[in-house]
Write a protein that holds these residues in place. Structure first.
Motif, mmCIF file in Angstrom:
data_model
loop_
_atom_site.group_PDB
_atom_site.id
_atom_site.type_symbol
_atom_site.label_atom_id
_atom_site.label_comp_id
_atom_site.label_asym_id
_atom_site.label_seq_id
_atom_site.Cartn_x
_atom_site.Cartn_y
_atom_site.Cartn_z
ATOM 1 N N ALA A 53 -36.028 11.743 -35.338
ATOM 2 C CA ALA A 53 -35.061 11.431 -34.282
ATOM 3 C C ALA A 53 -33.987 10.448 -34.747
ATOM 4 O O ALA A 53 -33.119 10.071 -33.964
ATOM 5 N N ARG A 54 -34.027 10.060 -36.008
ATOM 6 C CA ARG A 54 -33.057 9.107 -36.523
ATOM 7 C C ARG A 54 -31.646 9.652 -36.326
ATOM 8 O O ARG A 54 -31.343 10.784 -36.670
ATOM 9 N N GLY A 55 -30.800 8.857 -35.705
ATOM 10 C CA GLY A 55 -29.414 9.258 -35.484
ATOM 11 C C GLY A 55 -29.214 10.077 -34.222
ATOM 12 O O GLY A 55 -28.093 10.470 -33.919
#
Length: 73
Positions: A56-58
Motif C-alpha cells: 500500500a506504499r504510496g
C-alpha cells in the motif's frame, strides 16, 4: 510458453522453465489461484507478512493519516 498435460490422476508437472523462473525445487509449496477462466501458479511465500509488506506504499498522501486522526477528535 510451454505445455503441460493433465494425467489420469488429475496431476500436472510444472515445466522446467516455469520452475526455474519461480525458483522452485522438489518439496516446495505453490499457491494455485483461479481467476475467471485463468489459473495462476505462484510460489508460496515463506512469510505472508514479508510478502505483502509495502503493497500500500504510496496509496495515500503523506498527510492522510494525520488528517484522519485529527477528524476523530
Amino acid at each position: 510458453m510451454t505445455e503441460a498435460t493433465l494425467s489420469a490422476k488429475n496431476q500436472i508437472v510444472i515445466p522446467r522453465e516455469a520452475r526455474e523462473a519461480l525458483g522452485l525445487k522438489s518439496g516446495d509449496k505453490v499457491l494455485v489461484v483461479v481467476r475467471s477462466r485463468r489459473v495462476l501458479v505462484l510460489r508460496k511465500p515463506k512469510s505472508y507478512h514479508t510478502a505483502i509488506r509495502g503493497l500500500a506504499r504510496g496509496a495515500y498522501p503523506k498527510t492522510y493519516l494525520q488528517k484522519e486522526h485529527q477528524s476523530w477528535n
